[in-house]
Motif scaffolding. Structure first.
Motif, PDB file in Angstrom:
ATOM      1  N   SER A   2       6.077  -9.389   7.443  1.00  0.00           N
ATOM      2  CA  SER A   2       6.784  -8.404   6.626  1.00  0.00           C
ATOM      3  C   SER A   2       6.567  -7.020   7.188  1.00  0.00           C
ATOM      4  N   SER A   3       7.579  -6.188   7.116  1.00  0.00           N
ATOM      5  CA  SER A   3       7.431  -4.808   7.575  1.00  0.00           C
ATOM      6  C   SER A   3       6.927  -3.902   6.466  1.00  0.00           C
ATOM      7  N   VAL A   4       6.864  -4.404   5.253  1.00  0.00           N
ATOM      8  CA  VAL A   4       6.427  -3.568   4.146  1.00  0.00           C
ATOM      9  C   VAL A   4       4.949  -3.280   4.302  1.00  0.00           C
ATOM     10  N   LEU A   5       4.579  -2.018   4.248  1.00  0.00           N
ATOM     11  CA  LEU A   5       3.205  -1.639   4.500  1.00  0.00           C
ATOM     12  C   LEU A   5       2.373  -1.822   3.243  1.00  0.00           C
ATOM     13  N   ASN A   6       1.720  -2.938   3.165  1.00  0.00           N
ATOM     14  CA  ASN A   6       0.969  -3.265   1.960  1.00  0.00           C
ATOM     15  C   ASN A   6      -0.515  -3.228   2.266  1.00  0.00           C
ATOM     16  N   LEU A  86      -8.195   4.134  -1.992  1.00  0.00           N
ATOM     17  CA  LEU A  86      -6.894   4.509  -1.455  1.00  0.00           C
ATOM     18  C   LEU A  86      -6.051   3.252  -1.302  1.00  0.00           C
ATOM     19  N   GLY A  87      -4.807   3.309  -1.771  1.00  0.00           N
ATOM     20  CA  GLY A  87      -3.928   2.161  -1.630  1.00  0.00           C
ATOM     21  C   GLY A  87      -2.548   2.587  -1.201  1.00  0.00           C
ATOM     22  N   ALA A  88      -1.940   1.799  -0.285  1.00  0.00           N
ATOM     23  CA  ALA A  88      -0.598   2.096   0.199  1.00  0.00           C
ATOM     24  C   ALA A  88       0.353   0.978  -0.152  1.00  0.00           C
ATOM     25  N   SER A  89       1.535   1.333  -0.625  1.00  0.00           N
ATOM     26  CA  SER A  89       2.598   0.405  -0.960  1.00  0.00           C
ATOM     27  C   SER A  89       2.118  -0.580  -2.024  1.00  0.00           C
ATOM     28  N   MET A  90       2.201  -1.891  -1.770  1.00  0.00           N
ATOM     29  CA  MET A  90       1.728  -2.843  -2.769  1.00  0.00           C
ATOM     30  C   MET A  90       0.239  -2.649  -3.044  1.00  0.00           C
TER      31      MET A  90
END
Length: 263
Positions: A2-6, A86-90
């Motif tokens: 997946s390209s989604v940055l989770n 710190l959290g990115a996207s999902m």
């Protein structure tokens, strides 16, 4: 892949401890350069969450609460009493849930390119969703290349093709099976923290790319409007991949924020 940055990160007080949530690849492989830059300033600890990387991938229902509790359990095991997160996207969705479910463990939070969920969230366009869902008959490499424009600017892709190819090879080395990906996507679809966000008492830094088409920046506006002690920053001219394209600025902003709230 997946390209989604989770992905998401823990930062402890004196020695920053990083952990992540990635849908189908380990955090280090996805943000290697960011991690290396941060590691020059502080100590890092990384792990793969349930369903990702080299961690177990049970075929059962996943929820944000479950994933947040997994992380809290690891902190307990490592005798880390409290942390910045710190959290990115999902991963930013999990970070919200962590701050809500484990306030005594959360000193401060950084929420990157993420959403509060619920009916108030601003979804990506139909075109973006169609691009993401078009995977039949494609290899992991083909899917990743097809999805690069959803995260990165044209200029960045033109100037960094070799780097993107190497990054892709790192990412797909531990690509998770399809069932695990679907379980995590289902958890993201069910995410809903909007009405509870005012309960987050710790300081929060909200970061987003001003041109994000995967999780539009208006979602970050929603987060900042609902969290009492929050600051919002947009990075101009970049999208969902802002943590890569604006790495130096992100490192500076993260470290300044963490140092300001680590007494």
């Amino acid at each position: 892949a997946s390209s989604v940055l989770n992905s998401w990160v823990f930062c402890t007080r004196a020695n920053t401890s990083y952990t992540n949530f990635t849908t189908r690849m380990p955090f280090f492989s996805h943000y290697q350069e960011l991690v290396e830059a941060l590691s020059r300033e502080t100590k890092l600890l990384l792990f793969d969450n349930r369903g990702a990387g080299r961690s177990d991938k049970p075929d059962c229902e996943y929820t944000m609460a479950m994933l947040a509790d997994d992380a809290a359990g690891l902190l307990n095991y490592l005798d880390i009493e409290h942390t910045n997160i710190l959290g990115a996207s999902m991963g930013g969705m999990i970070a919200q849930e962590f701050a809500l479910r484990h306030p005594a463990k959360t000193d401060a939070a950084i929420l990157c390119c993420t959403s509060p969920g619920s009916h108030r969230m601003i979804p990506p366009s139909a075109e973006v969703l169609e691009t993401l869902s078009t995977v039949d008959g494609l290899s992991d490499e083909e899917i990743t290349r097809k999805n690069w424009p959803l995260s990165f600017t044209k200029t960045f892709m033109e100037n960094n093709r070799n780097w993107l190819e190497e990054k892709m090879r790192r990412e797909i080395a531990y690509s998770a099976p399809a069932f695990s990906f679907k379980r995590q996507m289902a958890a993201a679809m069910m995410h809903n923290s909007y009405s509870r966000l005012p309960e987050i008492a710790c300081p929060v830094l909200v970061l987003t790319g001003a041109e994000d088409i995967l999780i539009p920046p208006e979602n970050s506006d929603l987060l900042a409007s609902q969290i009492p002690n929050s600051v919002l920053k947009r990075y101009a001219g970049v999208g969902h991949g802002f943590m890569t394209e604006e790495r130096d600025a992100v490192v500076k902003d993260v470290l300044e924020f963490v140092s300001g709230h680590c007494l």
